[in-house]
Design a protein around this motif. Sequence first.
Motif, PDB file in Angstrom:
ATOM      1  N   PRO A 194       0.803  -1.235   0.000  1.00 26.99           N
ATOM      2  CA  PRO A 194       0.000   0.000   0.000  1.00 26.99           C
ATOM      3  C   PRO A 194       0.829   1.276   0.000  1.00 26.99           C
ATOM      4  O   PRO A 194       0.461   2.254  -0.642  1.00 26.99           O
ATOM      5  CB  PRO A 194      -0.810  -0.110   1.294  1.00 26.99           C
ATOM      6  CG  PRO A 194      -0.856  -1.571   1.594  1.00 26.99           C
ATOM      7  CD  PRO A 194       0.456  -2.120   1.135  1.00 26.99           C
ATOM      8  N   LEU A 195       1.960   1.286   0.728  1.00 21.37           N
ATOM      9  CA  LEU A 195       2.713   2.521   0.909  1.00 21.37           C
ATOM     10  C   LEU A 195       4.158   2.380   0.476  1.00 21.37           C
ATOM     11  O   LEU A 195       4.799   1.369   0.734  1.00 21.37           O
ATOM     12  CB  LEU A 195       2.708   2.941   2.386  1.00 21.37           C
ATOM     13  CG  LEU A 195       1.385   3.380   3.002  1.00 21.37           C
ATOM     14  CD1 LEU A 195       1.603   3.688   4.478  1.00 21.37           C
ATOM     15  CD2 LEU A 195       0.828   4.592   2.292  1.00 21.37           C
ATOM     16  N   VAL A 196       4.667   3.430  -0.161  1.00 23.69           N
ATOM     17  CA  VAL A 196       6.103   3.564  -0.407  1.00 23.69           C
ATOM     18  C   VAL A 196       6.523   4.915   0.146  1.00 23.69           C
ATOM     19  O   VAL A 196       5.936   5.946  -0.190  1.00 23.69           O
ATOM     20  CB  VAL A 196       6.455   3.467  -1.904  1.00 23.69           C
ATOM     21  CG1 VAL A 196       7.919   3.812  -2.124  1.00 23.69           C
ATOM     22  CG2 VAL A 196       6.169   2.069  -2.430  1.00 23.69           C
ATOM     23  N   SER A 197       7.532   4.906   1.005  1.00 24.36           N
ATOM     24  CA  SER A 197       8.027   6.133   1.613  1.00 24.36           C
ATOM     25  C   SER A 197       9.330   6.552   0.966  1.00 24.36           C
ATOM     26  O   SER A 197      10.125   5.715   0.525  1.00 24.36           O
ATOM     27  CB  SER A 197       8.256   5.920   3.118  1.00 24.36           C
ATOM     28  OG  SER A 197       8.978   6.999   3.690  1.00 24.36           O
ATOM     29  N   ILE A 328       7.409   3.863   9.527  1.00 22.69           N
ATOM     30  CA  ILE A 328       8.021   4.735   8.530  1.00 22.69           C
ATOM     31  C   ILE A 328       7.570   6.171   8.753  1.00 22.69           C
ATOM     32  O   ILE A 328       6.589   6.438   9.451  1.00 22.69           O
ATOM     33  CB  ILE A 328       7.651   4.279   7.104  1.00 22.69           C
ATOM     34  CG1 ILE A 328       6.130   4.365   6.889  1.00 22.69           C
ATOM     35  CG2 ILE A 328       8.166   2.889   6.827  1.00 22.69           C
ATOM     36  CD1 ILE A 328       5.699   4.063   5.485  1.00 22.69           C
ATOM     37  N   SER A 329       8.293   7.093   8.157  1.00 21.19           N
ATOM     38  CA  SER A 329       7.915   8.504   8.243  1.00 21.19           C
ATOM     39  C   SER A 329       6.611   8.739   7.482  1.00 21.19           C
ATOM     40  O   SER A 329       6.382   8.168   6.408  1.00 21.19           O
ATOM     41  CB  SER A 329       9.029   9.364   7.644  1.00 21.19           C
ATOM     42  OG  SER A 329       8.596  10.701   7.507  1.00 21.19           O
ATOM     43  N   LEU A 330       5.764   9.576   8.053  1.00 17.71           N
ATOM     44  CA  LEU A 330       4.503   9.927   7.401  1.00 17.71           C
ATOM     45  C   LEU A 330       4.608  11.199   6.575  1.00 17.71           C
ATOM     46  O   LEU A 330       3.598  11.745   6.138  1.00 17.71           O
ATOM     47  CB  LEU A 330       3.407  10.110   8.461  1.00 17.71           C
ATOM     48  CG  LEU A 330       3.079   8.890   9.322  1.00 17.71           C
ATOM     49  CD1 LEU A 330       1.999   9.242  10.334  1.00 17.71           C
ATOM     50  CD2 LEU A 330       2.655   7.718   8.464  1.00 17.71           C
ATOM     51  N   ASN A 331       5.813  11.673   6.342  1.00 13.13           N
ATOM     52  CA  ASN A 331       5.982  12.983   5.718  1.00 13.13           C
ATOM     53  C   ASN A 331       6.131  12.934   4.205  1.00 13.13           C
ATOM     54  O   ASN A 331       6.045  13.970   3.550  1.00 13.13           O
ATOM     55  CB  ASN A 331       7.188  13.695   6.333  1.00 13.13           C
ATOM     56  CG  ASN A 331       6.974  13.991   7.799  1.00 13.13           C
ATOM     57  OD1 ASN A 331       5.972  14.571   8.179  1.00 13.13           O
ATOM     58  ND2 ASN A 331       7.902  13.574   8.641  1.00 13.13           N
ATOM     59  N   PHE A 332       6.374  11.753   3.647  1.00 13.78           N
ATOM     60  CA  PHE A 332       6.471  11.635   2.184  1.00 13.78           C
ATOM     61  C   PHE A 332       6.092  10.206   1.808  1.00 13.78           C
ATOM     62  O   PHE A 332       6.890   9.282   1.975  1.00 13.78           O
ATOM     63  CB  PHE A 332       7.884  11.950   1.701  1.00 13.78           C
ATOM     64  CG  PHE A 332       7.972  12.163   0.213  1.00 13.78           C
ATOM     65  CD1 PHE A 332       8.151  13.436  -0.311  1.00 13.78           C
ATOM     66  CD2 PHE A 332       7.868  11.099  -0.669  1.00 13.78           C
ATOM     67  CE1 PHE A 332       8.220  13.641  -1.683  1.00 13.78           C
ATOM     68  CE2 PHE A 332       7.932  11.277  -2.040  1.00 13.78           C
ATOM     69  CZ  PHE A 332       8.108  12.557  -2.546  1.00 13.78           C
ATOM     70  N   LEU A 333       4.867  10.031   1.310  1.00 11.99           N
ATOM     71  CA  LEU A 333       4.359   8.699   1.005  1.00 11.99           C
ATOM     72  C   LEU A 333       3.680   8.680  -0.358  1.00 11.99           C
ATOM     73  O   LEU A 333       3.075   9.667  -0.785  1.00 11.99           O
ATOM     74  CB  LEU A 333       3.350   8.250   2.068  1.00 11.99           C
ATOM     75  CG  LEU A 333       3.890   8.052   3.490  1.00 11.99           C
ATOM     76  CD1 LEU A 333       2.735   7.848   4.451  1.00 11.99           C
ATOM     77  CD2 LEU A 333       4.845   6.873   3.539  1.00 11.99           C
TER      78      LEU A 333
END
Length: 407
Positions: A194-197, A328-333
Amino acid sequence: MGHSDYKRDPESLRDVASKRPWWTPFSLCLTFLCLCLLRVTIVPHCFGRWSFSWNILSRLGKNSSLAPFYAYSEGSGEFDKPQGFDIVALVPFRHWQRTEILNCYLRNNLVSNHGLVDQVMFLPQTNDARGLEWLASIVEQNPSYTLAQGDPRLQLDQLKKDTLYIWIDGDIVFLEDHTISTVVKTKLEHPDLPLVSANVINEAALEALHSHASVALPYLPELSPTQSSSEIEMHDWRASRLPPWEGPSDFTIDKGFAPPFTSHRWLLSGCYNYSLTPISMAKYAPEGPSMHHWTVNAQQHYSFLHHLELNHLNRYKFPTWSVPSTKISLNFLCFWGSVATNRLLKEFDSMTFLKPLADDQAGENSIIDGKGLAVHYSSSQGLEGLDSTDLLKRYQSFAEEAICKGM
């Protein structure tokens, strides 16, 4: 007739080799081993200004970095824009001074500037009148910008399932040229996750990785104001133009360290001071600050600007990290709209609508692309914390010179 200049010609190589003394390979090996020994025993522990101009090892091979990984990502920016769907950046907005810096990078990545981003949607999360006025002005100036109105939940409910979204926190103050393209490419290569950071400096799972010696350098705060010839010189982003740090030999930064004065700088100290820096104290001294203290962040930011000037960003990089052990960081996804509409919008708070999924990372939910860097500026203490430094002016200086100029 002599041999061709074509270097792959085996005959030419054999002729050149035959003219060398028999002991040449042994001397080269001995020299290389001595340099390696010197690098291992001295350089990692000494970060004085001289050590960064001594780049013999870097000429012997591109893997000379002391980083735990090396990711060669030049050329990622040549990744062609995928067809058949839109790419939209979602940008939560709180502080206009920080988003003003990010604006350079957003414009640079628009399709109209040969980037990948079709549209930028700003999500206001502040009642500051001056900030909202500034945001409205830049949205009016750019047809690719839109502004969410009213309840952000209602706007996010309208996300399209077949659109690829990139959540870029409004407090991001640096993006590598290829960060968006490499993250998009990695997401398309991993459709099941679902997510790539992005590789966000000193954030969440990467906090320890970015705090290694030779990555985090011995920067310390200047203790008293100095006269500067001009405001431009005072806030030039280049770390090489800063004077060396001066202070008492027993100087340390404890948990309650307060800013010495407003708009102060951090300066590179000698290698012998590394154990006294905030990051080292946070790791090894019980009286030291936490890893989330503003002084730790300041040391990390100044270290980054140092590496940025020297083109040493490979020290931060790695290929990919699948399902990291910590959040993971939520600042760039990067994620598909279908993931957002199906799972992420069940809960919403004023900070981020991605928290529900981030709290459910026990399964195979995320991957960090270590090839594209982003720097997040985090300061909740105002002038009692990171805002007491001149870092924002330095990041703004770089963005105006290297990114915004010419657009």
